[in-house]
Scaffold this active site. Structure first.
Site, PDB file in Angstrom:
ATOM      1  N   HIS A  65      20.315 -35.627  47.827  1.00 37.90           N
ATOM      2  CA  HIS A  65      20.405 -36.167  46.468  1.00 37.90           C
ATOM      3  C   HIS A  65      19.092 -36.056  45.710  1.00 37.90           C
ATOM      4  O   HIS A  65      18.032 -35.872  46.296  1.00 37.90           O
ATOM      5  CB  HIS A  65      20.892 -37.624  46.469  1.00 37.90           C
ATOM      6  CG  HIS A  65      19.982 -38.611  47.128  1.00 37.90           C
ATOM      7  ND1 HIS A  65      20.174 -39.066  48.412  1.00 37.90           N
ATOM      8  CD2 HIS A  65      18.860 -39.254  46.691  1.00 37.90           C
ATOM      9  CE1 HIS A  65      19.228 -39.954  48.728  1.00 37.90           C
ATOM     10  NE2 HIS A  65      18.420 -40.077  47.702  1.00 37.90           N
ATOM     11  N   GLU A 102      12.082 -38.166  49.892  1.00 36.08           N
ATOM     12  CA  GLU A 102      12.779 -38.997  50.870  1.00 36.08           C
ATOM     13  C   GLU A 102      13.353 -38.083  51.944  1.00 36.08           C
ATOM     14  O   GLU A 102      13.872 -37.005  51.645  1.00 36.08           O
ATOM     15  CB  GLU A 102      13.911 -39.770  50.176  1.00 36.08           C
ATOM     16  CG  GLU A 102      14.702 -40.682  51.114  1.00 36.08           C
ATOM     17  CD  GLU A 102      15.812 -41.453  50.399  1.00 36.08           C
ATOM     18  OE1 GLU A 102      15.912 -41.371  49.154  1.00 36.08           O
ATOM     19  OE2 GLU A 102      16.589 -42.139  51.103  1.00 36.08           O
ATOM     20  N   HIS A 149      12.817 -39.158  42.656  1.00 35.30           N
ATOM     21  CA  HIS A 149      12.526 -38.583  43.975  1.00 35.30           C
ATOM     22  C   HIS A 149      13.580 -37.554  44.339  1.00 35.30           C
ATOM     23  O   HIS A 149      14.561 -37.365  43.623  1.00 35.30           O
ATOM     24  CB  HIS A 149      12.420 -39.677  45.057  1.00 35.30           C
ATOM     25  CG  HIS A 149      13.720 -40.345  45.386  1.00 35.30           C
ATOM     26  ND1 HIS A 149      14.155 -41.486  44.747  1.00 35.30           N
ATOM     27  CD2 HIS A 149      14.693 -40.044  46.297  1.00 35.30           C
ATOM     28  CE1 HIS A 149      15.330 -41.850  45.252  1.00 35.30           C
ATOM     29  NE2 HIS A 149      15.687 -40.993  46.192  1.00 35.30           N
TER      30      HIS A 149
END
Lengths: 146, 146
Positions: free
Chosen positions: A8, A136, A87
């Protein structure tokens, strides 16, 4: 390490409901998950599912609204009041191996692995070590890659 | 409009070769396209291919290095010297229909459709109308979605 799936793109917003309306009514998203609070990150979260190739699941947009101005995302929104790209998140098969890998390359891992929005272990790597991108890393869910 | 495939995330960098090395040696990318200059946007560009579900093509990372400090990406790098996430790009079946759609919703389309890095027509929508995200809309290539 081998590059994993781009799970994502995290997009911070000052108003989650307005962002959901934007993705639904302007961008034409037809599959947006129900928002929930992720206490460990002090955010209210939902995912916009985008279509991948040939009917597969594509990279998601993770919409993040801070639940507390005194949090990482809260401070980010203070600097970027409209919201925006916050992010990027890649999957790995083993979170502990990935942590050891990034550390062996001199990358600053921010804290210990913890449960993320998909219910699997995640960590973040410092944007200053990652070409300006807060990154992440998440362990792929056992029941698939969503 | 129906949400299209998330074709790529545009990542600006002050040093394309260093970014390629980062994606290859740290992130483990095995498929990075040869860099080329896109004169219309004054950038040197390449794509990092990420894996999608079940062997399909995933969302790409488009690495962008300005070839001129006095350009959109050049000015962005001046403000963000480390680089970082610059824009996000969705596919549409018809670029002119998409332009009319965004304009009908009061979104500022930045200029006329022009040829983008994938060789098809693209336009950008103003980040202030898009939750802080500079958004590229591209027509899906006829030979597939890469």
């Amino acid at each position: 390490m081998k590059l994993g799936r781009l799970n994502h793109v995290g997009v911070a917003t000052p108003d989650l409901d307005a962002s959901i309306a934007h993705y639904r009514d302007i961008m034409g998203a037809t599959d947006i998950t129900e928002p929930f609070v992720l206490d460990s990150q002090k955010v209210r979260v939902c995912f916009v599912n985008t279509p991948g190739e040939n009917g597969t699941a594509g990279t998601q947009i993770e919409l993040l609204e801070p639940t507390d101005p005194d949090s990482a995302v809260g401070k980010w929104i203070e600097k970027n009041p409209l919201g925006g790209q916050h992010h990027i998140c890649y999957e790995v098969p083993d979170i502990h191996e990935a942590k050891a890998w990034f550390e062996s390359k001199g990358k600053r891992v921010l804290g210990e692995p913890r449960i993320g929005a998909h219910g699997t272990l995640i960590f973040f790597v410092h944007p200053k070590d990652m070409g300006g991108q807060l990154t992440e890393i998440m362990e792929t869910p056992k029941d698939g890659a969503h």
